[in-house]
Design an enzyme around this catalytic site. Structure first.
Site, PDB file in Angstrom:
ATOM      1  N   GLY A 278       6.659   7.636  -1.095  1.00  0.00           N
ATOM      2  CA  GLY A 278       6.315   7.807   1.015  1.00  0.00           C
ATOM      3  C   GLY A 278       7.171   9.097   1.365  1.00  0.00           C
ATOM      4  O   GLY A 278       7.132  10.075   1.235  1.00  0.00           O
ATOM      5  N   ARG A 279       8.613   8.266   1.102  1.00  0.00           N
ATOM      6  CA  ARG A 279       9.347   9.343   2.057  1.00  0.00           C
ATOM      7  C   ARG A 279      10.387  10.343   1.374  1.00  0.00           C
ATOM      8  O   ARG A 279      10.680  11.422   1.921  1.00  0.00           O
ATOM      9  CB  ARG A 279      10.348   8.824   2.382  1.00  0.00           C
ATOM     10  CG  ARG A 279      10.497   7.462   3.116  1.00  0.00           C
ATOM     11  CD  ARG A 279      11.502   6.251   3.727  1.00  0.00           C
ATOM     12  NE  ARG A 279      11.227   5.400   2.362  1.00  0.00           N
ATOM     13  CZ  ARG A 279      12.420   4.512   2.357  1.00  0.00           C
ATOM     14  NH1 ARG A 279      12.686   4.563   2.815  1.00  0.00           N
ATOM     15  NH2 ARG A 279      11.580   3.845   1.619  1.00  0.00           N
TER      16      ARG A 279
ATOM     17  N   GLN B 201      -7.097   6.176   3.405  1.00  0.00           N
ATOM     18  CA  GLN B 201      -7.012   4.677   3.693  1.00  0.00           C
ATOM     19  C   GLN B 201      -7.765   4.480   4.990  1.00  0.00           C
ATOM     20  O   GLN B 201      -7.202   5.202   5.941  1.00  0.00           O
ATOM     21  CB  GLN B 201      -5.174   4.913   3.833  1.00  0.00           C
ATOM     22  CG  GLN B 201      -4.711   3.223   4.343  1.00  0.00           C
ATOM     23  CD  GLN B 201      -3.185   3.082   4.286  1.00  0.00           C
ATOM     24  OE1 GLN B 201      -2.816   3.470   5.321  1.00  0.00           O
ATOM     25  NE2 GLN B 201      -2.817   2.893   3.479  1.00  0.00           N
TER      26      GLN B 201
ATOM     27  N   TYR C  15      -1.740  -5.693   8.910  1.00  0.00           N
ATOM     28  CA  TYR C  15      -2.538  -5.152  10.004  1.00  0.00           C
ATOM     29  C   TYR C  15      -3.647  -5.985   9.672  1.00  0.00           C
ATOM     30  O   TYR C  15      -3.435  -7.407   9.311  1.00  0.00           O
ATOM     31  CB  TYR C  15      -3.187  -4.074   9.294  1.00  0.00           C
ATOM     32  CG  TYR C  15      -1.497  -2.990   9.611  1.00  0.00           C
ATOM     33  CD1 TYR C  15      -1.237  -3.103  11.043  1.00  0.00           C
ATOM     34  CD2 TYR C  15      -1.046  -1.986   9.051  1.00  0.00           C
ATOM     35  CE1 TYR C  15      -0.364  -2.376  11.502  1.00  0.00           C
ATOM     36  CE2 TYR C  15       0.181  -2.153   8.884  1.00  0.00           C
ATOM     37  CZ  TYR C  15       0.672  -1.643  10.678  1.00  0.00           C
ATOM     38  OH  TYR C  15       1.727  -0.988  10.706  1.00  0.00           O
TER      39      TYR C  15
ATOM     40  N   ARG D  98      -5.277  -1.778  -0.884  1.00  0.00           N
ATOM     41  CA  ARG D  98      -3.403  -1.753  -0.571  1.00  0.00           C
ATOM     42  C   ARG D  98      -3.469  -2.925  -0.271  1.00  0.00           C
ATOM     43  O   ARG D  98      -3.397  -3.674   0.239  1.00  0.00           O
ATOM     44  CB  ARG D  98      -2.499  -0.822   0.663  1.00  0.00           C
ATOM     45  CG  ARG D  98      -0.950  -0.562   0.209  1.00  0.00           C
ATOM     46  CD  ARG D  98      -0.673   0.487   0.909  1.00  0.00           C
ATOM     47  NE  ARG D  98       0.237   0.994   0.323  1.00  0.00           N
ATOM     48  CZ  ARG D  98       1.029   1.316   0.744  1.00  0.00           C
ATOM     49  NH1 ARG D  98       2.132   1.578   1.360  1.00  0.00           N
ATOM     50  NH2 ARG D  98       2.020   2.124  -0.470  1.00  0.00           N
TER      51      ARG D  98
END
Ligand SMILES: Cc1cc2nc3c(=O)[nH]c(=O)nc-3n(C[C@H](O)[C@H](O)[C@H](O)COP(=O)(O)O)c2cc1C
Length: 372
Positions: free
Chosen positions: A326-327, A98, A184, A232
Site C-alpha cells: 500500500g503505502r 474494489q 465495512y 479481501r
C-alpha cells in the site's frame, strides 16, 4: 538477480508478470465522485504492478462512507473508470476494481435525504467518518447510528453489488475485489459481536454470519465469472471499532471453504496486526489461519507492512502467492522496478494520503527519471 517476487503468476488465466500487487488505497481526490484524468494518470504510472487493485469504489450512494470517493453506480463513473482501465491496459497493466459498501461506517450527510446508514445492526461503531460538517465543509465526524437492514432488503444490497460488478466489467476492469475487510458492511455481518440479528443473516450461527458475503459472491460470480472475483478479508482486525471476536477462526474457516468451493480467484488478506518489517510480524493467529484460507487452489494475497524481503520470504515459504503493498506504492510508482534493481524507496508524506490535488498523488517520479 533471481527473486520469486518477479516470477510470473497465473491468476486463473490472467497472466501476472510479477507477484507485486498494488493494494487498494482510497485517495479521496474525486471531487465529483467520478474518476478523472488525474486518477487515470495515477494508476497508469503504477501499471508495472503484477496486479492493481483500485481504491474502494462505492457500489451505491448508501454504500459511501467518505467524501470524494469514486463510485461505480452511475454512467459518468463507469465512463471515468473506463479512462483508468484504458490507461492501465495501454501500459500492459492489469486492474481489478474494489467494490465497497461501508455499512455503518458512514454519516447522514453522505446519505440520500440525510437517512441513517444501513448495517447488520443498529449499534453505532463509535468510530468516525469523513463526511460533511454542519457548515457543509468536509471534515471528520462521528459515524452515524445505523439502521439494521430488514431481511427483505438484503437482496437489494446484493443486487447493488451485482450491478456494480457489471459496471466494472463494462468499464474494462479485469475483475473485481469485494472489500470484505476492516470494519465495512461484510465484516458487520461476519463479526459475531456486531451482528446481533436473529434472522437468516444473524450472528448466532456461522452459516448465517457468512450468508450475506456468500450471497454477494454468488451474485457477482454470476455476472463476471469466478475467475475474475477476489475477496479481501481481515480476520482479527479491530480497525474502525470492530470488537475482537472469539469466533473468528470458526467464521473464516467456514467462509474460506465456501469461497474455495466457488473457485474465486483469490483471497486477499489484510494483516492489520502490526506494521513491522519482517515476516514474523504477522499475528500468530492469522499466520495459523492463512494456510486454511487457501482452500483448494485459491491464490493468497497478503498486505500489511510487507517489505521486499518479507514478501519474498513469505512467497518462498509457500504461505502466500502474491504480496500487496500500500503505502510504498503512494510514493514509488515504479515499485516493481525499484525492488528489482534494489533502488531505495522514496518516503511517502501522510499529509497527502487523503484528499488534495496532484501534489503527493501523481508527482512522485520514477527512479529512472530522477537523474534525467
Ligand atoms: C491512504 C490509504 C488508503 C487505504 N484505502 C483502502 C481501501 O480503499 N480499501 C482497502 O481495502 N484498504 C485500504 N487501505 C489499506 C491498504 O490496502 C493496505 O492493506 C495497508 O496500507 C497495509 O499495507 P502497507 O503496509 O503496505 O501500506 C488503505 C491504506 C492507505 C495507507
Amino acid at each position: 538477480m533471481t527473486n520469486s517476487l518477479f516470477d510470473d503468476f497465473d491468476l486463473r488465466g490472467l497472466k501476472l508478470p510479477n507477484r507485486v500487487v498494488m493494494a487498494p488505497m482510497t485517495r479521496a481526490r474525486a471531487l465529483a465522485e467520478v474518476p478523472d484524468d488525474l486518477t487515470a494518470r495515477y494508476y497508469e504510472q503504477r501499471a508495472s504492478a503484477g496486479l492493481i487493485v483500485t481504491e474502494g469504489s462505492p457500489i451505491s450512494r448508501e454504500g459511501t462512507g467518505y467524501v470524494f470517493t469514486p463510485g461505480l453506480y452511475t454512467e459518468d463513473q463507469v465512463a471515468g473508470w473506463q479512462r483508468v482501465t484504458d490507461a492501465v491496459r495501454g501500459r500492459d497493466g492489469r486492474v481489478f476494481a474494489q467494490l465497497w459498501h461501508v455499512g455503518r461506517a458512514s454519516h447522514v450527510s453522505l446519505q440520500a435525504d440525510g437517512q441513517p446508514p444501513v448495517s447488520s445492526t443498529s449499534k453505532a461503531s463509535g468510530d468516525s467518518a469523513f463526511a460533511y460538517l454542519p457548515d457543509g465543509t468536509p471534515g471528520r465526524v462521528d459515524a452515524s447510528t445505523p439502521r439494521a437492514l430488514r431481511t427483505d432488503e438484503v437482496p437489494r444490497v446484493v443486487s447493488d453489488f451485482a450491478t456494480a460488478a457489471t459496471n466494472a466489467d463494462n468499464a474494462g476492469f479485469h475483475g473485481v475485489e469485494l472489500h470484505a475487510a476492516t470494519q465495512y458492511l461484510f465484516e458487520q455481518f461476519l463479526n459475531s459481536q456486531v451482528n446481533d440479528r436473529t434472522d437468516r443473516y444473524g450472528g448466532h450461527t456461522v452459516a448465517n454470519r457468512i450468508r450475506f458475503t456468500l450471497d454477494v459472491v454468488d451474485a457477482v460470480v454470476e455476472r463476471v465469472g469466478a475467475d475474475r472475483v477476489g475477496v479481501r478479508l481481515s480476520p482479527f482486525s479491530t480497525v474502525g471499532g470492530m470488537p475482537a471476536d472469539d469466533r473468528t477462526e470458526e467464521t473464516y474457516l467456514a467462509l474460506a471453504d465456501e469461497l474455495s468451493a466457488r473457485r474465486v480467484a483469490y483471497v486477499h488478506v489484510h494483516d492489520t496486526s502490526g506494521f513491522g518489517a519482517d515476516a514474523n510480524s504477522i499475528g500468530a493467529r492469522l499466520r495459523a489461519l492463512l494456510p486454511h484460507l487457501r482452500g483448494d487452489g485459491t491464490a493468497i494475497i497478503l498486505a500489511g507492512g510487507l517489505t521486499r524481503r518479507s514478501a519474498t520470504d513469505l512467497i518462498d515459504s509457500g504461505l502466500i502467492d502474491l504480496a500487496a503493498f500500500g503505502r510504498p506504492y503512494i510514493s514509488n510508482p515504479d515499485l516493481v522496478e525499484r525492488f528489482r534493481d534494489d533502488i531505495p524507496l522514496a518516503p511517502a508524506n501522510p499529509a497527502h494520503f487523503f484528499g488534495g490535488d496532484a501534489v503527493g498523488y501523481v508527482d512522485h517520479p520514477a527512479a529512472t527519471n530522477l537523474s534525467a
